[in-house]
Write a protein that holds these residues in place. Structure first.
Motif, PDB file in Angstrom:
ATOM      1  N   VAL A  82       7.858  11.248 -20.353  1.00 53.48           N
ATOM      2  CA  VAL A  82       8.283  11.149 -18.958  1.00 53.48           C
ATOM      3  C   VAL A  82       9.337  12.226 -18.690  1.00 53.48           C
ATOM      4  N   PRO A  83       9.059  13.187 -17.807  1.00 51.29           N
ATOM      5  CA  PRO A  83      10.059  14.206 -17.483  1.00 51.29           C
ATOM      6  C   PRO A  83      11.335  13.570 -16.930  1.00 51.29           C
ATOM      7  N   THR A  84      12.470  14.168 -17.240  1.00 53.50           N
ATOM      8  CA  THR A  84      13.749  13.610 -16.808  1.00 53.50           C
ATOM      9  C   THR A  84      13.861  13.537 -15.282  1.00 53.50           C
ATOM     10  N   ARG A  85      13.223  14.481 -14.585  1.00 57.90           N
ATOM     11  CA  ARG A  85      13.300  14.448 -13.119  1.00 57.90           C
ATOM     12  C   ARG A  85      12.605  13.202 -12.577  1.00 57.90           C
ATOM     13  N   LEU A  86      11.514  12.750 -13.223  1.00 57.64           N
ATOM     14  CA  LEU A  86      10.847  11.527 -12.791  1.00 57.64           C
ATOM     15  C   LEU A  86      11.708  10.309 -13.103  1.00 57.64           C
ATOM     16  N   THR A  87      12.349  10.327 -14.273  1.00 56.91           N
ATOM     17  CA  THR A  87      13.237   9.220 -14.621  1.00 56.91           C
ATOM     18  C   THR A  87      14.354   9.098 -13.599  1.00 56.91           C
ATOM     19  N   ALA A  88      14.942  10.244 -13.237  1.00 58.15           N
ATOM     20  CA  ALA A  88      16.033  10.237 -12.256  1.00 58.15           C
ATOM     21  C   ALA A  88      15.559   9.696 -10.914  1.00 58.15           C
ATOM     22  N   ALA A  89      14.356  10.098 -10.495  1.00 55.46           N
ATOM     23  CA  ALA A  89      13.832   9.641  -9.213  1.00 55.46           C
ATOM     24  C   ALA A  89      13.622   8.134  -9.203  1.00 55.46           C
ATOM     25  N   HIS A  90      13.035   7.589 -10.275  1.00 57.85           N
ATOM     26  CA  HIS A  90      12.784   6.151 -10.325  1.00 57.85           C
ATOM     27  C   HIS A  90      14.063   5.361 -10.577  1.00 57.85           C
ATOM     28  N   ARG A  91      15.045   5.972 -11.199  1.00 59.31           N
ATOM     29  CA  ARG A  91      16.330   5.308 -11.356  1.00 59.31           C
ATOM     30  C   ARG A  91      16.963   5.065  -9.983  1.00 59.31           C
ATOM     31  N   LYS A  92      16.906   6.068  -9.135  1.00 61.04           N
ATOM     32  CA  LYS A  92      17.458   5.911  -7.776  1.00 61.04           C
ATOM     33  C   LYS A  92      16.630   4.930  -6.951  1.00 61.04           C
ATOM     34  N   LEU A  93      15.331   4.891  -7.242  1.00 60.14           N
ATOM     35  CA  LEU A  93      14.440   4.040  -6.451  1.00 60.14           C
ATOM     36  C   LEU A  93      14.593   2.564  -6.800  1.00 60.14           C
ATOM     37  N   HIS A  94      14.765   2.257  -8.103  1.00 55.53           N
ATOM     38  CA  HIS A  94      14.738   0.872  -8.564  1.00 55.53           C
ATOM     39  C   HIS A  94      16.121   0.292  -8.855  1.00 55.53           C
ATOM     40  N   ALA A  95      17.090   1.132  -9.256  1.00 58.24           N
ATOM     41  CA  ALA A  95      18.421   0.599  -9.540  1.00 58.24           C
ATOM     42  C   ALA A  95      19.105   0.227  -8.231  1.00 58.24           C
ATOM     43  N   ALA A  96      19.878  -0.854  -8.275  1.00 56.45           N
ATOM     44  CA  ALA A  96      20.490  -1.373  -7.048  1.00 56.45           C
ATOM     45  C   ALA A  96      21.395  -0.355  -6.377  1.00 56.45           C
ATOM     46  N   THR A  97      22.167   0.380  -7.154  1.00 56.39           N
ATOM     47  CA  THR A  97      23.106   1.346  -6.581  1.00 56.39           C
ATOM     48  C   THR A  97      22.842   2.764  -7.053  1.00 56.39           C
ATOM     49  N   GLY A  98      21.709   2.979  -7.721  1.00 52.35           N
ATOM     50  CA  GLY A  98      21.444   4.300  -8.278  1.00 52.35           C
ATOM     51  C   GLY A  98      22.280   4.575  -9.504  1.00 52.35           C
ATOM     52  N   ALA A  99      22.852   3.503 -10.083  1.00 49.38           N
ATOM     53  CA  ALA A  99      23.726   3.653 -11.240  1.00 49.38           C
ATOM     54  C   ALA A  99      22.934   4.125 -12.446  1.00 49.38           C
ATOM     55  N   LYS A 100      23.645   4.698 -13.397  1.00 46.13           N
ATOM     56  CA  LYS A 100      22.997   5.233 -14.591  1.00 46.13           C
ATOM     57  C   LYS A 100      23.509   4.511 -15.824  1.00 46.13           C
ATOM     58  N   SER A 101      22.585   4.053 -16.651  1.00 48.08           N
ATOM     59  CA  SER A 101      22.916   3.468 -17.951  1.00 48.08           C
ATOM     60  C   SER A 101      21.686   3.609 -18.825  1.00 48.08           C
ATOM     61  N   ASP A 102      21.824   3.315 -20.099  1.00 52.08           N
ATOM     62  CA  ASP A 102      20.675   3.436 -21.001  1.00 52.08           C
ATOM     63  C   ASP A 102      19.559   2.475 -20.598  1.00 52.08           C
ATOM     64  N   LEU A 103      19.920   1.247 -20.230  1.00 53.05           N
ATOM     65  CA  LEU A 103      18.911   0.262 -19.825  1.00 53.05           C
ATOM     66  C   LEU A 103      18.213   0.692 -18.535  1.00 53.05           C
ATOM     67  N   VAL A 104      18.990   1.190 -17.590  1.00 49.43           N
ATOM     68  CA  VAL A 104      18.417   1.650 -16.320  1.00 49.43           C
ATOM     69  C   VAL A 104      17.485   2.832 -16.553  1.00 49.43           C
ATOM     70  N   ASP A 105      17.895   3.769 -17.422  1.00 46.75           N
ATOM     71  CA  ASP A 105      17.049   4.932 -17.717  1.00 46.75           C
ATOM     72  C   ASP A 105      15.755   4.522 -18.399  1.00 46.75           C
ATOM     73  N   ALA A 106      15.830   3.572 -19.351  1.00 45.31           N
ATOM     74  CA  ALA A 106      14.628   3.116 -20.049  1.00 45.31           C
ATOM     75  C   ALA A 106      13.666   2.439 -19.075  1.00 45.31           C
ATOM     76  N   ALA A 107      14.200   1.585 -18.191  1.00 49.06           N
ATOM     77  CA  ALA A 107      13.347   0.929 -17.193  1.00 49.06           C
ATOM     78  C   ALA A 107      12.744   1.952 -16.236  1.00 49.06           C
ATOM     79  N   ALA A 108      13.531   2.965 -15.863  1.00 48.24           N
ATOM     80  CA  ALA A 108      13.030   4.006 -14.966  1.00 48.24           C
ATOM     81  C   ALA A 108      11.896   4.792 -15.612  1.00 48.24           C
ATOM     82  N   ALA A 109      11.989   5.046 -16.919  1.00 44.81           N
ATOM     83  CA  ALA A 109      10.912   5.739 -17.635  1.00 44.81           C
ATOM     84  C   ALA A 109       9.627   4.923 -17.595  1.00 44.81           C
ATOM     85  N   ALA A 110       9.743   3.601 -17.761  1.00 49.31           N
ATOM     86  CA  ALA A 110       8.563   2.734 -17.694  1.00 49.31           C
ATOM     87  C   ALA A 110       7.956   2.742 -16.298  1.00 49.31           C
ATOM     88  N   HIS A 111       8.799   2.631 -15.269  1.00 45.17           N
ATOM     89  CA  HIS A 111       8.296   2.643 -13.891  1.00 45.17           C
ATOM     90  C   HIS A 111       7.619   3.978 -13.568  1.00 45.17           C
TER      91      HIS A 111
END
Length: 352
Positions: A82-111
């Motif tokens: 999963v390219p990092t740019r896609l992870t970043a995009a889905h992190r902003k899309l799914h995380a409540a505040t666009g926050a960054k953490s290891d768990l949020v990044d892993a979930a964003a990679a799956a999404h």
């Protein structure tokens, strides 16, 4: 279908499992990046997947995650990058505040893997894997040699008011050794400068040995690629090591985007134009830039192409057009070369 997103790090990997609708399954797992990594991950996912097929989506940090991806693929699982740019995009899309953490990044990679089915699948080619180690090590040696040369030049300027020639070549190093032997320097200064010279000579030898080995490995893998003006054995090795299986790029246009050689369309005020793409794989982009410069000097067809486009696009714009043309040539050459390979490439096999 279960998708596991992984945020890889040097010492630990963080994994989050989600179902086909993107809902989390069970508890996340933080696992050490050690010899028991694959065993721990497979034991964890078996308790969650309940026999369903599993896809592992790894955020694209291949320096830390290659062993992980290899182990999962050899265990019979599908692995996607999963390219990092896609992870970043889905992190902003799914995380409540666009926050960054290891768990949020892993979930964003799956999404991201669920939303983008055509992501690059991991493959294992032992020849490419071996070549990648040598290319990476050579790059590291070049960086170390450059650092020592710069430090030595700075000291020579202070103590001898002298700027040496090319110390990556035997002639320049031999001239400097002669100069140091005749110079009137303190014992400690002389020994330090001599030690730095000796270290550079050792690095030169190791780089030369690596070049010889890389040439032996690349020659049977890339006969058509090596026929291209501007593509040396080292350039071909970098292309093969970074691209791997060329069939993962269905067209040269996709390879151009991956290397940062595809211009980005920009539309404003009903006017169409294109700008430079500053993304992409910078190591591959550097190889293409070097090849374009060499072709500009020695290749008649490239010179004609540049002369045709320079009046309207300028020198830089014409060079970028040449680089994009080179992508087409390289894609065809690598596709032809790989079709003749006789060795096995490990891929995920879908089971009924």
């Amino acid at each position: 279908m279960v998708t596991v997103g992984i945020d890889p790090h040097k010492h630990v990997h963080v994994a989050v499992a989600v179902d086909a609708d993107g809902r989390r399954i069970g508890k996340p797992l933080t696992v050490k990046n050690d010899a028991f990594l694959i065993t721990a991950l497979l034991k964890w996912i078996r308790s969650l997947a309940d026999g369903m097929p599993v896809t592992w989506a790894i955020e694209d940090g291949r320096g830390f995650a290659r062993r992980l991806a290899d182990g999962l693929l050899l265990a019979g699982h599908e692995v996607v990058w999963v390219p990092t740019r896609l992870t970043a995009a889905h992190r902003k899309l799914h995380a409540a505040t666009g926050a960054k953490s290891d768990l949020v990044d892993a979930a964003a990679a799956a999404h991201a893997a669920i939303a983008t089915p055509a992501l690059d699948r991991h493959r294992i080619d032992e020849h490419v894997r071996e070549l990648r180690v040598l290319v990476d090590y050579r790059t590291d040696l070049i960086k170390r040699r450059t650092m020592v040369i710069n430090q030595l030049k700075a000291q020579l300027h202070v103590w001898l008011d002298h700027t040496p020639g090319d110390l990556a070549r035997p002639k320049g190093l031999a001239s400097l050794t002669t100069l140091l032997d005749a110079a009137r320097l303190g014992t400690h200064v002389h020994r330090t400068l001599t030690d730095m010279t000796t270290e550079i000579a050792d690095l030169n030898r190791r780089v030369l040995d690596l070049d010889t080995t890389i040439k032996e490995l690349v020659t049977p893998l890339a006969p058509r690629l090596l026929e291209i003006t501007g593509i040396s054995y080292i350039s071909a090795a970098v292309l093969i090591a970074e691209i791997g299986d060329i069939t993962r790029f269905a067209s040269s246009a996709k390879l151009a985007r991956y290397t940062g050689c595809a211009p980005i369309p920009v539309y404003s005020s009903d006017k169409e134009r294109h700008r430079l793409h500053r993304g992409g794989n910078r190591r591959l982009n550097s190889v293409l830039y070097t090849a374009a410069i060499v072709q500009k000097r020695f290749h008649p067809a490239a010179q004609e192409l540049l002369a045709r486009h320079e009046p309207t696009k300028g020198k830089r714009g014409a060079r970028r057009i040449l680089q994009r043309h080179l992508i087409d040539v390289i894609h065809r050459a690598m596709t032809t070369d790989q079709a003749s390979w006789q060795h096995h490439i490990t891929r995920h096999q879908l089971t009924a």
